[in-house]
Design a protein around this motif. Structure first.
Motif, PDB file in Angstrom:
ATOM      1  N   LYS A  29       0.825  -1.203   0.000  1.00  0.00           N
ATOM      2  CA  LYS A  29       0.000   0.000   0.000  1.00  0.00           C
ATOM      3  C   LYS A  29       0.860   1.253   0.000  1.00  0.00           C
ATOM      4  N   PHE A  30       1.962   1.213   0.757  1.00  0.00           N
ATOM      5  CA  PHE A  30       2.870   2.366   0.774  1.00  0.00           C
ATOM      6  C   PHE A  30       3.471   2.602  -0.603  1.00  0.00           C
ATOM      7  N   ALA A  31       3.887   1.513  -1.277  1.00  0.00           N
ATOM      8  CA  ALA A  31       4.463   1.654  -2.621  1.00  0.00           C
ATOM      9  C   ALA A  31       3.439   2.191  -3.598  1.00  0.00           C
ATOM     10  N   GLU A  32       2.178   1.743  -3.444  1.00  0.00           N
ATOM     11  CA  GLU A  32       1.135   2.243  -4.337  1.00  0.00           C
ATOM     12  C   GLU A  32       0.924   3.732  -4.132  1.00  0.00           C
ATOM     13  N   ARG A  33       0.942   4.170  -2.869  1.00  0.00           N
ATOM     14  CA  ARG A  33       0.777   5.608  -2.613  1.00  0.00           C
ATOM     15  C   ARG A  33       1.934   6.416  -3.187  1.00  0.00           C
ATOM     16  N   GLN A  34       3.147   5.846  -3.109  1.00  0.00           N
ATOM     17  CA  GLN A  34       4.310   6.566  -3.613  1.00  0.00           C
ATOM     18  C   GLN A  34       4.322   6.647  -5.138  1.00  0.00           C
ATOM     19  N   THR A  35       3.828   5.598  -5.788  1.00  0.00           N
ATOM     20  CA  THR A  35       3.851   5.562  -7.249  1.00  0.00           C
ATOM     21  C   THR A  35       2.545   6.034  -7.873  1.00  0.00           C
ATOM     22  N   LYS A  36       1.575   6.380  -7.061  1.00  0.00           N
ATOM     23  CA  LYS A  36       0.284   6.834  -7.576  1.00  0.00           C
ATOM     24  C   LYS A  36       0.478   8.084  -8.437  1.00  0.00           C
ATOM     25  N   TYR A  37      -0.087   8.034  -9.637  1.00  0.00           N
ATOM     26  CA  TYR A  37       0.019   9.154 -10.570  1.00  0.00           C
ATOM     27  C   TYR A  37       1.484   9.515 -10.807  1.00  0.00           C
ATOM     28  N   VAL A  39       3.387   9.262 -13.383  1.00  0.00           N
ATOM     29  CA  VAL A  39       3.720   9.851 -14.682  1.00  0.00           C
ATOM     30  C   VAL A  39       2.866  11.095 -14.877  1.00  0.00           C
ATOM     31  N   ARG A  40       3.497  12.240 -14.847  1.00  0.00           N
ATOM     32  CA  ARG A  40       2.775  13.503 -14.996  1.00  0.00           C
ATOM     33  C   ARG A  40       3.441  14.337 -16.071  1.00  0.00           C
ATOM     34  N   SER A  41       2.614  14.963 -16.899  1.00  0.00           N
ATOM     35  CA  SER A  41       3.143  15.839 -17.939  1.00  0.00           C
ATOM     36  C   SER A  41       2.152  16.957 -18.206  1.00  0.00           C
ATOM     37  N   ASP A  42       2.674  18.134 -18.459  1.00  0.00           N
ATOM     38  CA  ASP A  42       1.883  19.300 -18.849  1.00  0.00           C
ATOM     39  C   ASP A  42       2.272  19.693 -20.264  1.00  0.00           C
ATOM     40  N   GLU A  43       1.264  19.928 -21.090  1.00  0.00           N
ATOM     41  CA  GLU A  43       1.496  20.289 -22.489  1.00  0.00           C
ATOM     42  C   GLU A  43       0.838  21.639 -22.768  1.00  0.00           C
ATOM     43  N   ARG A  44       1.620  22.563 -23.295  1.00  0.00           N
ATOM     44  CA  ARG A  44       1.108  23.884 -23.667  1.00  0.00           C
ATOM     45  C   ARG A  44       1.467  24.145 -25.126  1.00  0.00           C
ATOM     46  N   VAL A  45       0.468  24.584 -25.885  1.00  0.00           N
ATOM     47  CA  VAL A  45       0.658  24.794 -27.326  1.00  0.00           C
ATOM     48  C   VAL A  45       0.055  26.139 -27.716  1.00  0.00           C
ATOM     49  N   LEU A  46       0.850  26.944 -28.400  1.00  0.00           N
ATOM     50  CA  LEU A  46       0.371  28.169 -29.055  1.00  0.00           C
ATOM     51  C   LEU A  46       0.330  27.913 -30.552  1.00  0.00           C
ATOM     52  N   THR A  73      -3.622  25.914 -26.113  1.00  0.00           N
ATOM     53  CA  THR A  73      -4.068  24.640 -25.564  1.00  0.00           C
ATOM     54  C   THR A  73      -3.222  24.291 -24.347  1.00  0.00           C
ATOM     55  N   LEU A  74      -3.903  23.882 -23.272  1.00  0.00           N
ATOM     56  CA  LEU A  74      -3.232  23.420 -22.060  1.00  0.00           C
ATOM     57  C   LEU A  74      -3.805  22.067 -21.693  1.00  0.00           C
ATOM     58  N   VAL A  75      -2.939  21.064 -21.580  1.00  0.00           N
ATOM     59  CA  VAL A  75      -3.355  19.703 -21.236  1.00  0.00           C
ATOM     60  C   VAL A  75      -2.459  19.195 -20.105  1.00  0.00           C
ATOM     61  N   ARG A  76      -3.080  18.681 -19.060  1.00  0.00           N
ATOM     62  CA  ARG A  76      -2.339  18.038 -17.965  1.00  0.00           C
ATOM     63  C   ARG A  76      -2.713  16.562 -17.914  1.00  0.00           C
ATOM     64  N   ARG A  77      -1.700  15.717 -17.906  1.00  0.00           N
ATOM     65  CA  ARG A  77      -1.894  14.271 -17.793  1.00  0.00           C
ATOM     66  C   ARG A  77      -1.144  13.775 -16.561  1.00  0.00           C
ATOM     67  N   GLN A  78      -1.820  12.961 -15.770  1.00  0.00           N
ATOM     68  CA  GLN A  78      -1.198  12.383 -14.581  1.00  0.00           C
ATOM     69  C   GLN A  78      -1.726  10.957 -14.431  1.00  0.00           C
ATOM     70  N   PHE A  79      -0.933   9.981 -14.899  1.00  0.00           N
ATOM     71  CA  PHE A  79      -1.336   8.582 -14.905  1.00  0.00           C
ATOM     72  C   PHE A  79      -0.272   7.737 -14.216  1.00  0.00           C
ATOM     73  N   ASP A  80      -0.675   6.521 -13.855  1.00  0.00           N
ATOM     74  CA  ASP A  80       0.268   5.611 -13.228  1.00  0.00           C
ATOM     75  C   ASP A  80       1.149   4.897 -14.243  1.00  0.00           C
ATOM     76  N   SER A  81       0.805   4.981 -15.534  1.00  0.00           N
ATOM     77  CA  SER A  81       1.614   4.362 -16.580  1.00  0.00           C
ATOM     78  C   SER A  81       1.414   5.142 -17.873  1.00  0.00           C
ATOM     79  N   PRO A  82       2.479   5.386 -18.633  1.00  0.00           N
ATOM     80  CA  PRO A  82       2.322   6.120 -19.892  1.00  0.00           C
ATOM     81  C   PRO A  82       1.726   5.288 -21.019  1.00  0.00           C
ATOM     82  N   LEU A  83       1.826   3.953 -20.931  1.00  0.00           N
ATOM     83  CA  LEU A  83       1.374   3.090 -22.024  1.00  0.00           C
ATOM     84  C   LEU A  83       0.032   2.430 -21.741  1.00  0.00           C
ATOM     85  N   ALA A  84      -0.159   1.929 -20.524  1.00  0.00           N
ATOM     86  CA  ALA A  84      -1.402   1.227 -20.184  1.00  0.00           C
ATOM     87  C   ALA A  84      -1.907   1.724 -18.834  1.00  0.00           C
TER      88      ALA A  84
END
Length: 223
Positions: A29-37, A39-46, A73-84
């Motif tokens: 459970k501790f590892a899950e809390r530490q790895t939760k979200y 993978v985070r990325s912010d994308e900004r496009v003009l 355009t502003l997009v924020r992504r925060q996932f536990d995995s970039p692929l799945a």
């Protein structure tokens, strides 16, 4: 003091299986809390775009439409995995505007909000919630007929409303489907993870699916 301490340690005995299992669960459970979200990325496009098209509908004259617009355009992504991913979210806003003049027949503004939220229920099942809302603003009394199709809203497809062809949901007009100037969409799915890379979304059973799309123009289309 050291002898008493050693006596207490020996009396405690080796850790039991139940205590080891509980310790592993706590560490997991501790590892899950530490790895939760993790993978985070912010994308900004003009951007600056020039859109040109011609629209031909049965019984109506052909329209040549064009628009010169700037966008942010502003997009924020925060996932536990970039692929799945199975847990996390995506939130985005897209703003576009063009001033009436030489290229634009009208002042044009466009806003699109969208989001995706993923939540695991157990090691195999997770939910997917999708939301979209957008509107095109324009001056004049053309009801959006002079706005290029690329700025209007149509939906349908695996990433929006399953069971409908891509872009097949819009506003019916003279026997054709055209884009609308107001759009709202909600889709809820229950997905089963077959392997770490593949999942099946259950969109055949009504109890497992909720999806609704509404697009407004001179007419209304709803699914």
């Amino acid at each position: 003091a050291s002898t008493a301490s050693a006596t207490r340690d020996s009396d405690a005995g080796p850790p039991t299986r139940d205590s080891q299992v509980a310790r592993v669960k706590r560490l997991k459970k501790f590892a899950e809390r530490q790895t939760k979200y993790a993978v985070r990325s912010d994308e900004r496009v003009l951007s600056v775009s020039l859109l040109v098209d011609r629209r031909t509908l049965p019984g109506l004259d052909t329209l040549s439409r064009r628009a010169l617009i700037g966008g942010y355009t502003l997009v924020r992504r925060q996932f536990d995995s970039p692929l799945a991913p199975r847990r996390g979210y995506m939130a985005g806003i897209e703003l576009q505007a063009g001033v009436g003049g030489v290229l634009n027949e009208n002042n044009i503004g466009r806003v699109l909000l969208q989001g995706i939220w993923l939540r695991p229920l157990n090691p195999h099942w997770h939910t997917v919630l999708r939301l979209q809302a957008g509107r095109v603003f324009f001056s004049g009394d053309q009801q959006g007929d002079r706005i290029p199709e690329g700025l209007l809203f149509r939906t349908g497809g695996d990433q929006t409303v399953r069971g409908y062809a891509f872009g097949s949901l819009g506003v019916p007009k003279n026997g054709a489907i055209v884009g609308g100037n107001v759009m709202a969409l909600i889709s809820v799915e229950l997905a089963y993870q077959i392997t770490p890379q593949w999942a099946v979304a259950d969109f055949l059973m009504p109890v497992m699916r909720l999806q609704r799309a509404v697009i407004f123009g001179s007419d209304t289309a709803a699914v």
